[in-house]
Motif scaffolding. Sequence first.
Motif, PDB file in Angstrom:
ATOM      1  N   PRO A 127      14.382   4.008   1.114  1.00  0.00           N
ATOM      2  CA  PRO A 127      14.482   4.316   2.551  1.00  0.00           C
ATOM      3  C   PRO A 127      13.245   3.823   3.297  1.00  0.00           C
ATOM      4  O   PRO A 127      12.160   3.710   2.726  1.00  0.00           O
ATOM      5  N   LYS A 128      13.429   3.545   4.559  1.00  0.00           N
ATOM      6  CA  LYS A 128      12.309   3.112   5.400  1.00  0.00           C
ATOM      7  C   LYS A 128      11.290   4.247   5.519  1.00  0.00           C
ATOM      8  O   LYS A 128      11.645   5.416   5.541  1.00  0.00           O
ATOM      9  N   ALA A 129      10.037   3.866   5.617  1.00  0.00           N
ATOM     10  CA  ALA A 129       8.969   4.854   5.778  1.00  0.00           C
ATOM     11  C   ALA A 129       9.010   5.424   7.190  1.00  0.00           C
ATOM     12  O   ALA A 129       9.270   4.702   8.153  1.00  0.00           O
ATOM     13  N   GLU A 130       8.763   6.712   7.272  1.00  0.00           N
ATOM     14  CA  GLU A 130       8.658   7.342   8.582  1.00  0.00           C
ATOM     15  C   GLU A 130       7.372   6.855   9.246  1.00  0.00           C
ATOM     16  O   GLU A 130       6.331   6.787   8.595  1.00  0.00           O
ATOM     17  N   ARG A 182       0.860  -1.177   0.000  1.00  0.00           N
ATOM     18  CA  ARG A 182       0.000   0.000   0.000  1.00  0.00           C
ATOM     19  C   ARG A 182       0.899   1.230   0.000  1.00  0.00           C
ATOM     20  O   ARG A 182       1.658   1.450   0.940  1.00  0.00           O
ATOM     21  N   TRP A 183       0.833   1.987  -1.072  1.00  0.00           N
ATOM     22  CA  TRP A 183       1.667   3.176  -1.208  1.00  0.00           C
ATOM     23  C   TRP A 183       0.806   4.417  -1.022  1.00  0.00           C
ATOM     24  O   TRP A 183      -0.340   4.468  -1.447  1.00  0.00           O
ATOM     25  N   GLU A 184       1.382   5.426  -0.387  1.00  0.00           N
ATOM     26  CA  GLU A 184       0.707   6.711  -0.181  1.00  0.00           C
ATOM     27  C   GLU A 184       1.567   7.787  -0.819  1.00  0.00           C
ATOM     28  O   GLU A 184       2.742   7.934  -0.467  1.00  0.00           O
ATOM     29  N   ARG A 185       0.984   8.523  -1.734  1.00  0.00           N
ATOM     30  CA  ARG A 185       1.750   9.506  -2.499  1.00  0.00           C
ATOM     31  C   ARG A 185       2.502  10.489  -1.592  1.00  0.00           C
ATOM     32  O   ARG A 185       3.702  10.713  -1.777  1.00  0.00           O
ATOM     33  N   GLU A 186       1.805  11.067  -0.611  1.00  0.00           N
ATOM     34  CA  GLU A 186       2.436  12.077   0.244  1.00  0.00           C
ATOM     35  C   GLU A 186       3.636  11.505   0.998  1.00  0.00           C
ATOM     36  O   GLU A 186       4.636  12.173   1.194  1.00  0.00           O
ATOM     37  N   ARG A 187       3.524  10.269   1.426  1.00  0.00           N
ATOM     38  CA  ARG A 187       4.585   9.644   2.215  1.00  0.00           C
ATOM     39  C   ARG A 187       5.676   9.052   1.339  1.00  0.00           C
ATOM     40  O   ARG A 187       6.851   9.095   1.696  1.00  0.00           O
ATOM     41  N   ASP A 188       5.303   8.511   0.168  1.00  0.00           N
ATOM     42  CA  ASP A 188       6.229   7.646  -0.566  1.00  0.00           C
ATOM     43  C   ASP A 188       6.887   8.251  -1.797  1.00  0.00           C
ATOM     44  O   ASP A 188       7.881   7.703  -2.270  1.00  0.00           O
ATOM     45  N   VAL A 189       6.388   9.360  -2.315  1.00  0.00           N
ATOM     46  CA  VAL A 189       6.970   9.876  -3.552  1.00  0.00           C
ATOM     47  C   VAL A 189       8.453  10.194  -3.373  1.00  0.00           C
ATOM     48  O   VAL A 189       9.281   9.870  -4.247  1.00  0.00           O
ATOM     49  N   GLN A 225      23.519   5.929  -8.249  1.00  0.00           N
ATOM     50  CA  GLN A 225      24.843   6.102  -7.652  1.00  0.00           C
ATOM     51  C   GLN A 225      25.599   4.789  -7.491  1.00  0.00           C
ATOM     52  O   GLN A 225      26.819   4.798  -7.382  1.00  0.00           O
ATOM     53  N   SER A 226      24.866   3.675  -7.465  1.00  0.00           N
ATOM     54  CA  SER A 226      25.533   2.436  -7.057  1.00  0.00           C
ATOM     55  C   SER A 226      25.510   1.314  -8.085  1.00  0.00           C
ATOM     56  O   SER A 226      26.274   0.366  -7.929  1.00  0.00           O
ATOM     57  N   ARG A 227      24.685   1.387  -9.098  1.00  0.00           N
ATOM     58  CA  ARG A 227      24.527   0.250 -10.007  1.00  0.00           C
ATOM     59  C   ARG A 227      25.454   0.345 -11.213  1.00  0.00           C
ATOM     60  O   ARG A 227      25.668   1.419 -11.763  1.00  0.00           O
ATOM     61  N   ARG A 228      25.980  -0.808 -11.617  1.00  0.00           N
ATOM     62  CA  ARG A 228      26.742  -0.928 -12.865  1.00  0.00           C
ATOM     63  C   ARG A 228      25.957  -1.745 -13.882  1.00  0.00           C
ATOM     64  O   ARG A 228      26.242  -1.712 -15.062  1.00  0.00           O
ATOM     65  N   THR A 229      24.953  -2.491 -13.393  1.00  0.00           N
ATOM     66  CA  THR A 229      24.075  -3.266 -14.265  1.00  0.00           C
ATOM     67  C   THR A 229      22.636  -2.837 -14.006  1.00  0.00           C
ATOM     68  O   THR A 229      22.333  -2.258 -12.957  1.00  0.00           O
ATOM     69  N   TRP A 230      21.770  -3.152 -14.961  1.00  0.00           N
ATOM     70  CA  TRP A 230      20.364  -2.757 -14.853  1.00  0.00           C
ATOM     71  C   TRP A 230      19.738  -3.438 -13.639  1.00  0.00           C
ATOM     72  O   TRP A 230      19.845  -4.646 -13.481  1.00  0.00           O
ATOM     73  N   PRO A 231      19.073  -2.682 -12.762  1.00  0.00           N
ATOM     74  CA  PRO A 231      18.503  -3.270 -11.545  1.00  0.00           C
ATOM     75  C   PRO A 231      17.170  -3.973 -11.804  1.00  0.00           C
ATOM     76  O   PRO A 231      16.486  -3.705 -12.786  1.00  0.00           O
ATOM     77  N   ALA A 232      16.821  -4.826 -10.881  1.00  0.00           N
ATOM     78  CA  ALA A 232      15.513  -5.479 -10.850  1.00  0.00           C
ATOM     79  C   ALA A 232      14.631  -4.723  -9.852  1.00  0.00           C
ATOM     80  O   ALA A 232      15.149  -3.971  -9.011  1.00  0.00           O
ATOM     81  N   PRO A 233      13.317  -4.924  -9.907  1.00  0.00           N
ATOM     82  CA  PRO A 233      12.445  -4.266  -8.920  1.00  0.00           C
ATOM     83  C   PRO A 233      12.856  -4.561  -7.473  1.00  0.00           C
ATOM     84  O   PRO A 233      12.732  -3.683  -6.610  1.00  0.00           O
ATOM     85  N   ALA A 234      13.371  -5.749  -7.209  1.00  0.00           N
ATOM     86  CA  ALA A 234      13.810  -6.073  -5.842  1.00  0.00           C
ATOM     87  C   ALA A 234      14.965  -5.167  -5.417  1.00  0.00           C
ATOM     88  O   ALA A 234      15.051  -4.782  -4.244  1.00  0.00           O
ATOM     89  N   ASP A 235      15.858  -4.803  -6.340  1.00  0.00           N
ATOM     90  CA  ASP A 235      16.955  -3.885  -6.016  1.00  0.00           C
ATOM     91  C   ASP A 235      16.403  -2.501  -5.655  1.00  0.00           C
ATOM     92  O   ASP A 235      16.904  -1.841  -4.750  1.00  0.00           O
ATOM     93  N   PHE A 236      15.362  -2.093  -6.380  1.00  0.00           N
ATOM     94  CA  PHE A 236      14.708  -0.818  -6.087  1.00  0.00           C
ATOM     95  C   PHE A 236      14.125  -0.829  -4.676  1.00  0.00           C
ATOM     96  O   PHE A 236      14.319   0.104  -3.891  1.00  0.00           O
ATOM     97  N   LEU A 237      13.406  -1.901  -4.339  1.00  0.00           N
ATOM     98  CA  LEU A 237      12.800  -1.985  -3.000  1.00  0.00           C
ATOM     99  C   LEU A 237      13.869  -2.023  -1.918  1.00  0.00           C
ATOM    100  O   LEU A 237      13.695  -1.436  -0.849  1.00  0.00           O
ATOM    101  N   ASP A 238      14.996  -2.688  -2.181  1.00  0.00           N
ATOM    102  CA  ASP A 238      16.100  -2.714  -1.213  1.00  0.00           C
ATOM    103  C   ASP A 238      16.711  -1.324  -1.026  1.00  0.00           C
ATOM    104  O   ASP A 238      17.186  -0.996   0.058  1.00  0.00           O
ATOM    105  N   ALA A 239      16.714  -0.514  -2.087  1.00  0.00           N
ATOM    106  CA  ALA A 239      17.317   0.817  -2.029  1.00  0.00           C
ATOM    107  C   ALA A 239      16.389   1.853  -1.414  1.00  0.00           C
ATOM    108  O   ALA A 239      16.823   2.948  -1.059  1.00  0.00           O
ATOM    109  N   ARG A 246      11.906   8.482  -5.232  1.00  0.00           N
ATOM    110  CA  ARG A 246      12.981   9.276  -5.843  1.00  0.00           C
ATOM    111  C   ARG A 246      14.329   8.973  -5.190  1.00  0.00           C
ATOM    112  O   ARG A 246      15.350   8.871  -5.884  1.00  0.00           O
ATOM    113  N   ALA A 247      14.327   8.824  -3.872  1.00  0.00           N
ATOM    114  CA  ALA A 247      15.570   8.507  -3.173  1.00  0.00           C
ATOM    115  C   ALA A 247      16.089   7.129  -3.576  1.00  0.00           C
ATOM    116  O   ALA A 247      17.309   6.934  -3.733  1.00  0.00           O
ATOM    117  N   ALA A 248      15.196   6.172  -3.759  1.00  0.00           N
ATOM    118  CA  ALA A 248      15.623   4.830  -4.169  1.00  0.00           C
ATOM    119  C   ALA A 248      16.265   4.877  -5.548  1.00  0.00           C
ATOM    120  O   ALA A 248      17.315   4.257  -5.780  1.00  0.00           O
TER     121      ALA A 248
END
Length: 151
Positions: free
Chosen positions: A90-93, A55-62, A74-88, A66-68
């Motif tokens: 930041p934790k939700a406040e 469940r994503w909330e625009r105000e909280r997650d946009v 900054q860190s990838r040399r190969t094309w990432p998978a969605p799991a890499d995006f989720l790992d990158a 962008r940070a992910a």
Amino acid sequence: METTPNSTNPTAWIFDEILQGLQRLSCLGLDRQPAAELLPGTARTWLQAIHSGKRWERERDVMRFRAAFTTLTQSRRTWPAPADFLDAMPKAEPHLALPPVTLSPERAQQRLDEIGDLLKQPPAWKGEARAPRTGLSEAAKELARNLERQA
């Protein structure tokens, strides 16, 4: 789950953020990146993977999206998978708002009186015995006991 950047679909903002992030990544010329004409389809696939069961909330997650993508650029040399995006990502406040408390005027006055009684008591220095507290609710007494144990 078909969406376009201008749709009224509630996930359209997620699609927009994913597509923009993937476009930024494509500027880096990463190994195994899809062709530019495949990016909208890639974004739809990422949307399905990222949105599934979450469940994503625009105000909280946009800003987290962008940070992910910034982290990935900054860190990838190969094309990432969605799991890499989720790992990158930041934790939700945590939501700091407490649910509203509804008290009758009589109960509210009783609570204010309890607080007033607490404020009338002289402060105890660390290590000193504290005066017994009177006129407190059970919750306030339990809190006072815990504070005395910590002192």
